[in-house]
Design a protein around this motif. Structure first.
Motif, short mmCIF file in Angstrom:
data_model
loop_
_atom_site.label_atom_id
_atom_site.label_comp_id
_atom_site.label_asym_id
_atom_site.label_seq_id
_atom_site.Cartn_x
_atom_site.Cartn_y
_atom_site.Cartn_z
N ILE B 77 13.21 56.07 81.14
CA ILE B 77 14.35 56.77 80.98
C ILE B 77 14.38 58.35 81.28
O ILE B 77 15.00 59.00 81.95
N GLY B 78 13.07 58.89 80.65
CA GLY B 78 12.60 60.17 80.83
C GLY B 78 12.54 60.73 82.13
O GLY B 78 13.10 61.82 82.81
N CYS B 79 11.80 59.82 82.96
CA CYS B 79 11.58 60.16 84.33
C CYS B 79 12.65 60.16 85.19
O CYS B 79 13.16 60.86 86.14
N ALA B 80 13.54 58.90 85.10
CA ALA B 80 14.90 58.92 85.96
C ALA B 80 15.81 60.10 85.71
O ALA B 80 16.07 60.63 86.73
N PHE B 81 16.00 60.45 84.54
CA PHE B 81 16.61 61.60 84.13
C PHE B 81 15.96 62.79 84.93
O PHE B 81 16.91 63.69 85.23
N ALA B 82 14.78 63.12 84.74
CA ALA B 82 14.25 64.45 85.07
C ALA B 82 14.28 64.32 86.63
O ALA B 82 14.78 65.43 87.19
N PHE B 83 14.15 63.22 87.34
CA PHE B 83 14.12 63.12 88.88
C PHE B 83 15.61 63.73 89.22
O PHE B 83 15.85 64.51 90.02
N LEU B 84 16.73 62.83 88.45
CA LEU B 84 17.70 63.01 89.10
C LEU B 84 18.51 64.32 88.67
O LEU B 84 19.43 65.06 89.21
N LEU B 85 18.21 64.88 87.51
CA LEU B 85 18.69 66.27 87.07
C LEU B 85 18.23 67.27 87.65
O LEU B 85 18.47 68.40 87.52
N THR B 86 16.87 67.31 88.15
CA THR B 86 16.27 68.27 88.47
C THR B 86 16.24 68.30 90.11
O THR B 86 16.28 69.43 90.83
N LEU B 87 16.03 67.09 90.86
CA LEU B 87 15.82 67.33 92.26
C LEU B 87 17.24 66.96 93.06
O LEU B 87 17.00 66.91 94.27
N THR B 88 18.21 66.55 92.42
CA THR B 88 19.30 66.09 93.30
C THR B 88 20.61 67.05 92.86
O THR B 88 20.34 67.90 92.14
N ASP B 89 21.48 66.55 93.77
CA ASP B 89 22.71 67.39 93.69
C ASP B 89 23.91 66.85 93.08
O ASP B 89 24.97 66.97 93.01
N ILE B 90 23.44 66.04 92.08
CA ILE B 90 24.36 65.75 91.04
C ILE B 90 25.01 66.50 90.18
O ILE B 90 24.74 67.55 89.94
N ARG B 91 26.35 66.41 89.72
CA ARG B 91 27.21 67.26 89.28
C ARG B 91 26.88 67.18 87.71
O ARG B 91 26.67 66.35 87.00
N GLY B 92 27.49 68.50 87.22
CA GLY B 92 27.14 68.58 85.69
C GLY B 92 25.98 68.52 84.95
O GLY B 92 25.76 68.07 84.02
N LYS B 93 25.01 69.08 85.89
CA LYS B 93 23.61 69.14 85.33
C LYS B 93 23.53 69.56 84.01
O LYS B 93 22.39 69.18 83.05
N GLY B 94 23.98 70.88 83.86
CA GLY B 94 23.65 71.54 82.45
C GLY B 94 24.14 71.03 81.46
O GLY B 94 23.26 70.61 80.29
N LEU B 95 25.44 70.38 81.47
CA LEU B 95 26.18 69.35 80.42
C LEU B 95 25.13 68.06 80.11
O LEU B 95 24.79 67.89 79.06
N LEU B 96 24.82 67.51 81.25
CA LEU B 96 24.02 66.16 81.09
C LEU B 96 22.65 66.46 80.49
O LEU B 96 22.16 65.75 79.55
N SER B 97 22.02 67.74 80.87
CA SER B 97 20.68 68.05 80.33
C SER B 97 21.01 68.23 78.70
O SER B 97 20.02 67.76 78.06
N PHE B 98 21.90 69.09 78.46
CA PHE B 98 22.19 69.12 77.10
C PHE B 98 22.55 67.84 76.21
O PHE B 98 21.56 67.73 75.06
N LEU B 99 23.10 67.09 76.65
CA LEU B 99 23.45 65.69 76.23
C LEU B 99 22.22 64.81 76.01
O LEU B 99 22.03 64.37 75.03
N PHE B 100 21.50 64.86 77.05
CA PHE B 100 20.44 64.19 77.06
C PHE B 100 19.17 64.55 76.17
O PHE B 100 18.29 63.59 75.63
N VAL B 101 18.95 65.88 75.93
CA VAL B 101 18.03 66.30 75.12
C VAL B 101 18.37 66.29 73.48
O VAL B 101 17.46 66.03 72.60
N LEU B 102 19.72 65.96 73.36
CA LEU B 102 20.42 65.92 71.98
C LEU B 102 19.54 64.81 70.84
O LEU B 102 19.15 65.21 69.82
N PRO B 103 19.38 63.68 71.37
CA PRO B 103 18.48 62.61 70.77
C PRO B 103 17.37 63.36 69.85
O PRO B 103 16.70 62.72 68.77
N MET B 104 16.69 64.04 70.85
CA MET B 104 15.06 64.44 70.20
C MET B 104 15.29 65.40 68.94
O MET B 104 14.53 65.40 68.09
N MET B 105 16.65 66.04 68.90
CA MET B 105 17.08 67.05 67.90
C MET B 105 17.63 66.36 66.70
O MET B 105 17.68 66.76 65.52
#
Lengths: 325, 564
Positions: B77-105
């Motif tokens: 899960i972590g690698c898929a999200f890291a590649f998609l949210l860092t290296l691609t032009d997918i939209r809404g990266k800021g929001l996605l990143s915030f949401l993805f880190v939430l479970p850790m907190m």
């Protein structure tokens, strides 16, 4: 910097107020949270000058905590209100309990308290069978739980985490017709003992399991709230614990602790238990809603002295049957 | 003392010894005490009894198996999200990143509770939707697979964060050069990006593995009902059946967890050694892939995964808090706010737990702020072997599981302190000290990186103009590192607020923390109250993360973990 120092000052004030809240009386109890809070609230309303702090956990865990604290030279608790007299008898023998003759004892059966005043029973908690209303069988006897209909569908509390469950196992094990063979049959039928009575309630009410061995007030109370459960008093009879109250000899607040004992034994305190759905121990009290008449409940006998002596062996036998640690 | 300057150094002479003293108290003393207890137990022959206990071996087995499976899931899960949210032009990266880190907190036991409410015949949510499994169906999460799955969800953000920092430094020029030579996207990914991101993946795997071995909340809620014990839950249950041998036994068990954790880190070290991909010509711009038509597949997929990781468990938790009794389906007729009312206004325990957790978290954050600013200053100015050793010692308690730290401090403080004759055991102070030890490294990292960015010339100029140490601290150092220090305070606060493992062993009357309160409520059968309290905590966590997000604009890069 200024903000930081203001924050630090607030924090210091917070920590100080926490330790200032460290109160007159500390109660260790095995009642569920809501009941413990209600009991303490009732006591504090009657004694506004005493503030009570309480800790809730299963009886064996409470005892472990207490023992670790005694070992560390710092027992925190003043008063115990826990599942069974056997545990308090053990503490009494170790000289850890204060003898106090409560004037309220006059309204109690002599069998319900220690003659020297080390502990007093406060209520009658029986262990019977609960079932989910969508279950196929309506159990009437302990033996029904060994039938194929209950295979893999029985939840039971572990004597390792629940005081009532230990007494229950010891009681059934001494019934001629049941004995440890009965527990072996349950194990063969796929029962896994885990957690306390709360866990049993949860898994039967939720439908993870269909049947459960559990203390009476939990399913009766949940049924009233709409949960899909029923409670039966099996025909062989039920085991019972009496949730005694006792004062630790190491208490620094003996006066407040005595007031607490008097309160839970008083008519008012007993009415509080009645309202929560427990059978009060005091003479002449009514039964809570949802219970059959008192004389129709058959309580199986247990010899406290013998149970105390055999506890370690019984726990080993039990763990041996179920392979739990 | 003020203004006292040692010849040839800008530091006051007391500073470094003071830091060494703090490190001695917070790291060396507790670990040494654990070692002594372990050795004493070995010497007294209690070992054979402990080692012959099958419970120990099954717990060790379950700890390792669940940790390995959990790490694999978090890697995927972590690698898929890291590649998609860092290296691609997918939209809404800021929001996605915030949401993805939430479970850790979010506290692990809240995650576990939410997933239990979401699946199995008990789920109020599934009942409301009329798709609950039938009577007697086992709860699928009460299993090794269930524990591993939730480890994966809980720790995927750790892998994501570890990998992401490496990916952000990937050279765009290299990728462009390859492209110009006619390499396909797949080839660029396989031959350039994958090898370069391997160190990040390995680091992420190691962090995730160590966190899995030390996790308590998840195996406590999912494992104990199925009699699956991991080492941390076994230690907890040993304390629940306290005997005179308990201290020695748990010292040995803690040592085994510590060995597994250290082995995990050693494997990482070995894997990273000899791999030195130096990246030339940092362009500063992150390489990006144009997803093209693939974005119609990946974008919805990401949102679906996030829905199952966050939204569905949260609504299940909410549903569990709103039903009047366990097993009742949630409808408009049955809905009840009683659990929230009970938790917020009637239970003294919740209030105490909120006060305790918040003041412990604030206390830990503030004490550590003071210590870290001074230590970071001293450690970045002195670059000798001693200061490297001190940095290493600060890291150790953080990399060990919380339950080991808790056992260490129980051993240190079980008996009343000599001379003073004060007992810390059973008071809130023992939890505070254990938190300080465990979270020192978390607090130190952002501040050290801020000091590295600080130009020493500023301070030198002030010193030459005759400004004393405290003057320089007040006028130059503190204002310049304040943003990083602020972020470190909030991070420590967040982590300490949600702590369960350490406090689960150290709590006593009146010192329950939020983590302990949730665990006990669920344990006593009041899962509606546990759910209600969990909902409140999730809301609190989100609010704090949003605060950090607001602060982020004024912070140096990389201080707020989920921001690019």
């Amino acid at each position: 910097m200024k903000k930081v120092s203001i924050f630090a000052a607030l924090l210091a004030a917070g920590l100080v107020s926490v330790s200032a809240e460290a109160t007159n009386l500390v109660l260790y109890t095995s009642q569920p949270n809501e009941d413990a809070q209600a009991t303490v609230d009732g006591f504090m309303a009657a004694n506004p000058d005493v503030k009570v702090d309480w800790v809730r956990d299963g009886t064996p865990k409470i005892m472990a905590k207490l023992q670790a604290e005694i070992e560390a030279g710092n027992p925190v608790a003043d008063v115990l209100l826990i599942a069974d007299t056997v545990t308090l008898e053990r503490l009494k023998e170790a000289g850890k309990l204060l003898a106090y003759k409560s004037p309220e004892a006059a309204s109690y059966d002599a069998a319900l308290y220690d003659a020297d005043g080390h502990y007093y029973s406060t209520k009658l908690i029986t262990t019977g069978i609960m079932y989910n209303t969508s279950a196929s069988m309506k159990p009437a006897s302990w033996k029904d739980l060994t039938k194929p209909e209950a295979k893999g569908l029985l939840a039971m509390p572990s004597p390792l985490t629940s005081g009532a469950a230990l007494i229950h196992a010891q009681t059934l094990a001494s019934v001629d017709d049941l004995g440890w063979d009965y527990y072996k049959a349950l194990a063969a039928n796929g029962a896994i003992p885990a957690g306390g009575n709360g866990a049993v309630l949860k898994s039967v009410a939720s439908g993870e399991k269909a049947y459960g061995m559990v203390v009476d007030y939990m399913p009766i109370r949940e049924k009233a709230k709409g949960a899909p459960v029923e409670f039966v008093f099996p025909q062989e009879g039920v085991s019972a614990v009496t949730e005694p109250v006792g004062i630790l000899a190491s208490t620094k607040n003996a006066e407040a602790a005595k007031k607490f004992v008097d309160y839970v034994l008083s008519e008012k305190g007993q009415e509080g238990f009645l309202k929560l759905g427990y059978i009060p121990a005091r003479n002449g009290m009514k039964l809570p809603e949802g219970f059959p008449a008192r004389d129709s409940i058959k309580v199986l006998p247990i010899k406290a002295g013998e149970a105390l002596k055999n506890t370690d062996q019984d726990l080993k036998t039990f763990s041996g049957i179920y392979g739990s640690n | 003392m003020q203004g006292y300057v040692r010849a040839g150094s800008s530091q006051p002479a007391w500073l470094f010894p003071l830091i060494i003293l703090v490190v001695l108290i917070l790291s060396v003393l507790p670990l040494a005490r654990l070692a002594v207890a372990g050795i004493a137990a070995l010497a007294h022959g209690g070992v054979s009894a402990v080692l012959a206990d099958p419970a120990l071996w099954s717990a060790t087995y379950y700890t390792i198996v669940t940790a390995i499976l959990g790490t694999l899931i978090s890697l995927v899960i972590g690698c898929a999200f890291a590649f998609l949210l860092t290296l691609t032009d997918i939209r809404g990266k800021g929001l996605l990143s915030f949401l993805f880190v939430l479970p850790m907190m979010i506290p692990p036991q809240v995650t576990a509770l939410a997933w239990v409410q979401m699946s199995g015949p008990s789920s109020p949510l599934l009942k409301a939707l009329h798709i609950a499994p039938s009577l007697g169906s086992p709860q699928p999460l009460y299993s090794v697979g269930g524990i591993a799955l939730l480890y994966g969800v809980q720790h995927a953000p750790l892998v994501y964060l570890a990998l992401r920092s490496g990916l952000m430094a990937l050279p765009r020029d290299g990728v462009e050069a390859a492209r110009l030579s006619g390499a396909s996207s797949f080839r660029v990914f396989r031959n350039i990006i994958l090898p370069l991101s391997l160190p990040g993946v390995i680091a992420g795997a190691a962090i995730s593995f160590v966190s899995c071995t030390g996790n308590f909340g998840i195996p406590a809620i999912l494992g104990i009902p199925a009699s699956i014990y991991t080492l941390p839950t076994l230690i907890f249950s040993k304390f629940s059946a306290f005997t005179s041998r308990t201290f020695g036994e748990v010292a040995l068990l803690s040592a085994i967890i510590a060995i597994i954790a250290v082995a995990g880190l050693a494997v990482q070290d070995r894997a990273l050694r000899g791999r030195d991909y130096r990246v030339l010509g940092l362009s500063g711009a992150t390489a990006t892939f144009d997803l093209g038509g693939w974005k119609y597949l990946f974008a919805p997929l990401i949102w679906v995964i996030l829905f199952f990781m966050l939204a569905a468990p949260f609504f299940a938790l909410l549903a569990g808090a709103l039903v009047p009794a366990y097993g009742v389906p949630l409808t408009f007729k049955t809905i009840s706010f009683n659990a929230f009312h009970e938790v917020l206004f009637r239970q003294a325990v919740t209030r105490t737990a909120f006060v305790n957790s918040l003041s412990l978290a604030a206390g830990t954050a503030m004490c550590l702020l003071l210590v870290t600013v001074l230590s970071a200053y001293a450690l970045t100015r002195r670059r000798d072997a001693v200061s490297r050793a001190v940095s290493g010692l600060i890291e150790i308690p953080y990399s060990l599981p919380g339950i080991v730290i808790a056992v260490c401090f129980i051993l240190v403080f079980a008996a009343p302190l000599p001379v003073l004759n004060v007992t810390f055991y059973g008071t809130i102070w023992i939890i505070l000290i254990a938190y300080l030890s465990s979270f020192f490294a978390v607090s130190l990292k952002p501040v050290v990186s801020a000091f590295h960015q600080l130009d020493p010339a500023l301070e030198e100029a002030a010193r030459l103009s005759g400004a004393g140490f405290f003057r320089r601290l007040r006028d130059i150092i503190v204002p310049l590192i304040a943003p990083a220090a602020g972020a470190s305070v909030i991070l420590v606060f967040l982590i300490a607020c949600n702590e369960l493992t350490i406090s689960a062993l150290l709590w006593s009357a009146g010192t329950q923390t939020l983590g302990v309160a949730i665990y006990n409520l669920d344990d006593s059968g009041s899962s509606d109250l546990a759910s209600a309290l969990s909902v409140l905590i999730v809301v609190m966590v989100i609010v704090m993360m949003l605060l950090l997000e607001l602060l982020a604009r004024r912070l140096p890069k990389g201080v707020v973990p989920w921001r690019s």
